[in-house]
Design a protein around this motif. Structure first.
Motif, PDB file in Angstrom:
ATOM      1  N   LEU A   1     -39.065 -11.156 -16.137  1.00 22.14           N
ATOM      2  CA  LEU A   1     -39.666 -10.589 -14.930  1.00 22.14           C
ATOM      3  C   LEU A   1     -40.453  -9.356 -15.358  1.00 22.14           C
ATOM      4  O   LEU A   1     -39.899  -8.448 -15.988  1.00 22.14           O
ATOM      5  CB  LEU A   1     -38.580 -10.169 -13.940  1.00 22.14           C
ATOM      6  N   MET A   2     -41.747  -9.325 -15.056  1.00 24.88           N
ATOM      7  CA  MET A   2     -42.566  -8.150 -15.361  1.00 24.88           C
ATOM      8  C   MET A   2     -42.421  -7.148 -14.215  1.00 24.88           C
ATOM      9  O   MET A   2     -42.626  -7.498 -13.049  1.00 24.88           O
ATOM     10  CB  MET A   2     -44.033  -8.549 -15.534  1.00 24.88           C
ATOM     11  N   LEU A   3     -42.046  -5.918 -14.545  1.00 27.03           N
ATOM     12  CA  LEU A   3     -41.894  -4.899 -13.509  1.00 27.03           C
ATOM     13  C   LEU A   3     -43.252  -4.546 -12.917  1.00 27.03           C
ATOM     14  O   LEU A   3     -44.288  -4.703 -13.565  1.00 27.03           O
ATOM     15  CB  LEU A   3     -41.200  -3.662 -14.067  1.00 27.03           C
ATOM     16  N   GLU A   4     -43.241  -4.065 -11.668  1.00 27.73           N
ATOM     17  CA  GLU A   4     -44.477  -3.830 -10.913  1.00 27.73           C
ATOM     18  C   GLU A   4     -45.247  -2.592 -11.381  1.00 27.73           C
ATOM     19  O   GLU A   4     -46.442  -2.479 -11.143  1.00 27.73           O
ATOM     20  CB  GLU A   4     -44.153  -3.653  -9.423  1.00 27.73           C
ATOM     21  N   GLU A   5     -44.541  -1.649 -12.004  1.00 33.63           N
ATOM     22  CA  GLU A   5     -45.188  -0.395 -12.376  1.00 33.63           C
ATOM     23  C   GLU A   5     -45.081  -0.157 -13.874  1.00 33.63           C
ATOM     24  O   GLU A   5     -44.214  -0.708 -14.547  1.00 33.63           O
ATOM     25  CB  GLU A   5     -44.544   0.761 -11.608  1.00 33.63           C
ATOM     26  N   TYR A   6     -45.935   0.711 -14.375  1.00 35.13           N
ATOM     27  CA  TYR A   6     -45.934   1.045 -15.796  1.00 35.13           C
ATOM     28  C   TYR A   6     -44.695   1.853 -16.154  1.00 35.13           C
ATOM     29  O   TYR A   6     -44.210   2.663 -15.364  1.00 35.13           O
ATOM     30  CB  TYR A   6     -47.165   1.881 -16.156  1.00 35.13           C
TER      31      TYR A   6
ATOM     32  N   GLU B   1     -50.179   0.104  -9.983  1.00 37.58           N
ATOM     33  CA  GLU B   1     -49.568  -1.188 -10.203  1.00 37.58           C
ATOM     34  C   GLU B   1     -50.225  -1.939 -11.353  1.00 37.58           C
ATOM     35  O   GLU B   1     -51.417  -1.805 -11.605  1.00 37.58           O
ATOM     36  CB  GLU B   1     -49.665  -2.037  -8.933  1.00 37.58           C
ATOM     37  N   ILE B   2     -49.435  -2.720 -12.015  1.00 35.04           N
ATOM     38  CA  ILE B   2     -49.897  -3.501 -13.150  1.00 35.04           C
ATOM     39  C   ILE B   2     -50.670  -4.725 -12.670  1.00 35.04           C
ATOM     40  O   ILE B   2     -50.271  -5.374 -11.696  1.00 35.04           O
ATOM     41  CB  ILE B   2     -48.688  -3.923 -14.007  1.00 35.04           C
ATOM     42  N   ASP B   3     -51.769  -5.040 -13.358  1.00 36.34           N
ATOM     43  CA  ASP B   3     -52.515  -6.274 -13.114  1.00 36.34           C
ATOM     44  C   ASP B   3     -51.793  -7.368 -13.897  1.00 36.34           C
ATOM     45  O   ASP B   3     -52.066  -7.602 -15.067  1.00 36.34           O
ATOM     46  CB  ASP B   3     -53.967  -6.100 -13.596  1.00 36.34           C
ATOM     47  N   LYS B   4     -50.847  -8.041 -13.237  1.00 34.79           N
ATOM     48  CA  LYS B   4     -49.987  -9.007 -13.932  1.00 34.79           C
ATOM     49  C   LYS B   4     -50.749 -10.151 -14.602  1.00 34.79           C
ATOM     50  O   LYS B   4     -50.468 -10.459 -15.762  1.00 34.79           O
ATOM     51  CB  LYS B   4     -48.920  -9.555 -12.990  1.00 34.79           C
TER      52      LYS B   4
ATOM     53  N   THR C   1     -49.416  -0.846 -23.576  1.00 33.31           N
ATOM     54  CA  THR C   1     -50.643  -1.330 -22.938  1.00 33.31           C
ATOM     55  C   THR C   1     -51.870  -0.946 -23.757  1.00 33.31           C
ATOM     56  O   THR C   1     -52.891  -1.612 -23.721  1.00 33.31           O
ATOM     57  CB  THR C   1     -50.772  -0.781 -21.511  1.00 33.31           C
TER      58      THR C   1
ATOM     59  N   VAL D   1     -45.750  -1.753 -20.524  1.00 39.86           N
ATOM     60  CA  VAL D   1     -45.322  -2.688 -19.498  1.00 39.86           C
ATOM     61  C   VAL D   1     -43.910  -3.138 -19.875  1.00 39.86           C
ATOM     62  O   VAL D   1     -43.616  -3.355 -21.046  1.00 39.86           O
ATOM     63  CB  VAL D   1     -46.298  -3.879 -19.373  1.00 39.86           C
TER      64      VAL D   1
END
Ligand SMILES: [Zn+2]
Length: 77
Positions: free
Chosen positions: A30-35, A2-5, A72, A57
């Motif tokens: 909206l930032m998606l939860e996964e790479y 998971e991404i560190d938002k 990233t 991301v």
């Protein structure tokens, strides 16, 4: 993974990359939860696993659906 938002948002903010959507000019990202993994391959061959991958991301505009990707690696996160 998971991404560190908060860390990702701070990196985008530091680069001045949190502006409105390029397509509809709203600011509803909206930032998606996964790479996301952007894959590149020799255009003369069919894609295969184990090609070069660029981790990214993904941000999705909640108004028009436009999707953009940030490397990233370039962001250092
Ligand atoms: Zn949009």
């Amino acid at each position: 993974m998971e991404i560190d938002k908060p860390k990702m948002i701070a990196a985008l903010e530091a680069k001045g990359a949190l502006g409105p959507c390029d397509r509809c000019n709203t600011n509803t990202w909206l930032m998606l939860e996964e790479y996301a993994a952007l894959s590149f391959t020799d255009s003369s061959k069919a894609p295969e696993f184990n090609e070069s991958i660029v981790p990214a991301v993904a941000l999705v505009c909640q108004n028009c659906g436009y999707i953009l990707l940030h490397s990233t690696h370039v962001l250092g996160v």
